[in-house]
Design a protein around this motif. Sequence first.
Motif, PDB file in Angstrom:
ATOM      1  N   ARG A  55      16.003 -25.819  12.853  1.00 25.87           N
ATOM      2  CA  ARG A  55      17.266 -25.099  12.713  1.00 25.87           C
ATOM      3  C   ARG A  55      18.346 -25.684  13.623  1.00 25.87           C
ATOM      4  O   ARG A  55      18.037 -26.400  14.578  1.00 25.87           O
ATOM      5  N   PRO A  56      19.623 -25.399  13.338  1.00 28.02           N
ATOM      6  CA  PRO A  56      20.685 -25.762  14.292  1.00 28.02           C
ATOM      7  C   PRO A  56      20.374 -25.088  15.628  1.00 28.02           C
ATOM      8  O   PRO A  56      19.949 -23.929  15.659  1.00 28.02           O
ATOM      9  N   LYS A  57      20.565 -25.803  16.724  1.00 25.68           N
ATOM     10  CA  LYS A  57      20.178 -25.271  18.035  1.00 25.68           C
ATOM     11  C   LYS A  57      21.322 -25.415  19.038  1.00 25.68           C
ATOM     12  O   LYS A  57      22.010 -26.436  19.062  1.00 25.68           O
ATOM     13  N   VAL A  58      21.472 -24.398  19.873  1.00 28.52           N
ATOM     14  CA  VAL A  58      22.466 -24.406  20.943  1.00 28.52           C
ATOM     15  C   VAL A  58      21.763 -24.045  22.245  1.00 28.52           C
ATOM     16  O   VAL A  58      21.037 -23.045  22.309  1.00 28.52           O
ATOM     17  N   SER A  59      21.960 -24.851  23.273  1.00 31.06           N
ATOM     18  CA  SER A  59      21.379 -24.568  24.583  1.00 31.06           C
ATOM     19  C   SER A  59      22.366 -23.746  25.415  1.00 31.06           C
ATOM     20  O   SER A  59      23.546 -24.088  25.491  1.00 31.06           O
ATOM     21  N   ILE A  60      21.876 -22.663  26.006  1.00 32.47           N
ATOM     22  CA  ILE A  60      22.706 -21.807  26.861  1.00 32.47           C
ATOM     23  C   ILE A  60      22.036 -21.709  28.231  1.00 32.47           C
ATOM     24  O   ILE A  60      20.867 -21.333  28.335  1.00 32.47           O
ATOM     25  N   CYS A  92      19.493 -21.273  16.431  1.00 31.49           N
ATOM     26  CA  CYS A  92      18.423 -20.993  17.384  1.00 31.49           C
ATOM     27  C   CYS A  92      18.948 -21.249  18.792  1.00 31.49           C
ATOM     28  O   CYS A  92      19.474 -22.323  19.079  1.00 31.49           O
ATOM     29  N   VAL A  93      18.830 -20.268  19.669  1.00 28.83           N
ATOM     30  CA  VAL A  93      19.307 -20.378  21.049  1.00 28.83           C
ATOM     31  C   VAL A  93      18.177 -20.901  21.933  1.00 28.83           C
ATOM     32  O   VAL A  93      17.072 -20.354  21.931  1.00 28.83           O
ATOM     33  N   VAL A  94      18.463 -21.949  22.694  1.00 31.43           N
ATOM     34  CA  VAL A  94      17.483 -22.573  23.588  1.00 31.43           C
ATOM     35  C   VAL A  94      17.866 -22.276  25.035  1.00 31.43           C
ATOM     36  O   VAL A  94      19.026 -22.456  25.423  1.00 31.43           O
ATOM     37  N   SER A  95      16.898 -21.828  25.826  1.00 32.13           N
ATOM     38  CA  SER A  95      17.163 -21.608  27.244  1.00 32.13           C
ATOM     39  C   SER A  95      15.853 -21.722  28.021  1.00 32.13           C
ATOM     40  O   SER A  95      14.817 -22.044  27.448  1.00 32.13           O
ATOM     41  N   GLY A  96      15.916 -21.429  29.335  1.00 34.64           N
ATOM     42  CA  GLY A  96      14.797 -21.726  30.210  1.00 34.64           C
ATOM     43  C   GLY A  96      13.958 -20.568  30.691  1.00 34.64           C
ATOM     44  O   GLY A  96      13.143 -20.742  31.601  1.00 34.64           O
ATOM     45  N   ALA A  97      14.148 -19.373  30.120  1.00 37.06           N
ATOM     46  CA  ALA A  97      13.326 -18.189  30.430  1.00 37.06           C
ATOM     47  C   ALA A  97      13.450 -17.707  31.875  1.00 37.06           C
ATOM     48  O   ALA A  97      12.656 -16.891  32.329  1.00 37.06           O
ATOM     49  N   ALA A  98      14.445 -18.223  32.617  1.00 37.73           N
ATOM     50  CA  ALA A  98      14.640 -17.778  33.999  1.00 37.73           C
ATOM     51  C   ALA A  98      15.392 -16.450  34.021  1.00 37.73           C
ATOM     52  O   ALA A  98      15.906 -15.985  33.001  1.00 37.73           O
ATOM     53  N   MET A  99      15.460 -15.836  35.190  1.00 36.06           N
ATOM     54  CA  MET A  99      16.227 -14.609  35.344  1.00 36.06           C
ATOM     55  C   MET A  99      17.713 -14.923  35.167  1.00 36.06           C
ATOM     56  O   MET A  99      18.145 -16.059  35.297  1.00 36.06           O
ATOM     57  N   TRP A 122      10.523 -29.742  41.251  1.00 38.37           N
ATOM     58  CA  TRP A 122      10.790 -30.854  40.337  1.00 38.37           C
ATOM     59  C   TRP A 122      10.504 -30.496  38.888  1.00 38.37           C
ATOM     60  O   TRP A 122      11.126 -31.033  37.964  1.00 38.37           O
ATOM     61  N   SER A 123       9.572 -29.549  38.660  1.00 40.75           N
ATOM     62  CA  SER A 123       9.268 -29.196  37.261  1.00 40.75           C
ATOM     63  C   SER A 123      10.413 -28.417  36.620  1.00 40.75           C
ATOM     64  O   SER A 123      10.594 -28.458  35.402  1.00 40.75           O
ATOM     65  N   PHE A 124      11.205 -27.713  37.436  1.00 38.50           N
ATOM     66  CA  PHE A 124      12.390 -27.042  36.896  1.00 38.50           C
ATOM     67  C   PHE A 124      13.417 -28.071  36.437  1.00 38.50           C
ATOM     68  O   PHE A 124      14.103 -27.866  35.429  1.00 38.50           O
ATOM     69  N   VAL A 125      13.526 -29.173  37.161  1.00 36.88           N
ATOM     70  CA  VAL A 125      14.442 -30.247  36.767  1.00 36.88           C
ATOM     71  C   VAL A 125      14.000 -30.847  35.435  1.00 36.88           C
ATOM     72  O   VAL A 125      14.811 -31.082  34.539  1.00 36.88           O
ATOM     73  N   VAL A 126      12.700 -31.069  35.295  1.00 35.04           N
ATOM     74  CA  VAL A 126      12.139 -31.584  34.044  1.00 35.04           C
ATOM     75  C   VAL A 126      12.416 -30.607  32.911  1.00 35.04           C
ATOM     76  O   VAL A 126      12.813 -30.995  31.804  1.00 35.04           O
ATOM     77  N   ARG A 127      12.207 -29.319  33.187  1.00 30.12           N
ATOM     78  CA  ARG A 127      12.479 -28.266  32.201  1.00 30.12           C
ATOM     79  C   ARG A 127      13.936 -28.297  31.749  1.00 30.12           C
ATOM     80  O   ARG A 127      14.244 -28.193  30.547  1.00 30.12           O
ATOM     81  N   ASN A 128      14.853 -28.459  32.711  1.00 32.06           N
ATOM     82  CA  ASN A 128      16.279 -28.431  32.392  1.00 32.06           C
ATOM     83  C   ASN A 128      16.676 -29.554  31.437  1.00 32.06           C
ATOM     84  O   ASN A 128      17.493 -29.362  30.533  1.00 32.06           O
ATOM     85  N   GLU A 129      16.111 -30.739  31.642  1.00 27.20           N
ATOM     86  CA  GLU A 129      16.445 -31.859  30.758  1.00 27.20           C
ATOM     87  C   GLU A 129      15.998 -31.572  29.325  1.00 27.20           C
ATOM     88  O   GLU A 129      16.718 -31.872  28.368  1.00 27.20           O
ATOM     89  N   LEU A 130      14.831 -30.967  29.165  1.00 28.37           N
ATOM     90  CA  LEU A 130      14.326 -30.648  27.830  1.00 28.37           C
ATOM     91  C   LEU A 130      15.181 -29.579  27.159  1.00 28.37           C
ATOM     92  O   LEU A 130      15.472 -29.659  25.959  1.00 28.37           O
ATOM     93  N   VAL A 131      15.612 -28.576  27.931  1.00 29.78           N
ATOM     94  CA  VAL A 131      16.500 -27.534  27.388  1.00 29.78           C
ATOM     95  C   VAL A 131      17.771 -28.162  26.824  1.00 29.78           C
ATOM     96  O   VAL A 131      18.202 -27.857  25.708  1.00 29.78           O
ATOM     97  N   VAL A 132      18.379 -29.056  27.584  1.00 28.87           N
ATOM     98  CA  VAL A 132      19.629 -29.694  27.174  1.00 28.87           C
ATOM     99  C   VAL A 132      19.406 -30.577  25.941  1.00 28.87           C
ATOM    100  O   VAL A 132      20.199 -30.562  25.000  1.00 28.87           O
TER     101      VAL A 132
END
Length: 258
Positions: free
Chosen positions: A33-38, A65-72, A129-139
């Motif tokens: 689907r079309p995806k937007v990262s927020i 489809c909204v993509v994000s990192g499940a953080a607070m 460092w895993s949060f940094v890795v996560r962020n790149e995938l979200v984007v």
Amino acid sequence: MSQILTQHIPALEGMKKYPSSLFYKGNLELLQRPKVSIVGTRRPSNYTRQCTYTLANALAKRGVCVVSGAAMGVDTIAHAGAGEENTIAVVANGLDIRYPAVNQSLIAGIETKGLVLSQFNDGFRATGWSFVVRNELVVALGDILIVTEADLNSGSMRSVEYALKMGKEIFVLPQRLDESLGTNQLLQTKNAIAIHDIETFASMFGKVADDGLEKDDFFYFCQKSPTFEESLKEFGDRVYEAEFEGIITIQNGIVRLS
């Protein structure tokens, strides 16, 4: 139990290195689907909370489809606004761990109705460092990046760096001069575009489907305003039937939902 994702995802080719492994729980059809990262701060203002929720909800109603990192904070609000069935959560730990603990229920719902992704094996606990890795995938997953509120030198601004390297458009909410210094700086340097009206912005991704119009693969495909030739190649006679039924219109060789 998490599974290994074997299909190739073209959007991830923009990453510094294509992931050596990806694990998932949920519905892989969301990747089509079309995806937007927020993304944004873990401590959003009430204004940001309201706008983030409304924005994610408006996008989801249009098949995005909204993509994000499940953080607070902003991540949580973006997932909630889109609805569990319209969102992808990318996490910084193994999928046998639901982190942060406060979001266990949300993540469990996304596992069932949406999609949760990770580059880390079961048992892996999140580190800096895993949060940094996560962020790149979200984007990388999103067609564009939206930052609703961010301070300077924050994780969200590092996500912006990824988006700039990948050549993705960046959008932000207009904020007060003394708040969200990161997004205000992006506007000042003309590296981002302000969202002044949520409905107008969301309409770039198509129209809201009537209750009687099924949100199937054809609907999501047409939300991208494909060419007539692309539509015929993908769906054949379904295109002619949809035009006859008034579901779509074809203008200048472009297919749009009516």
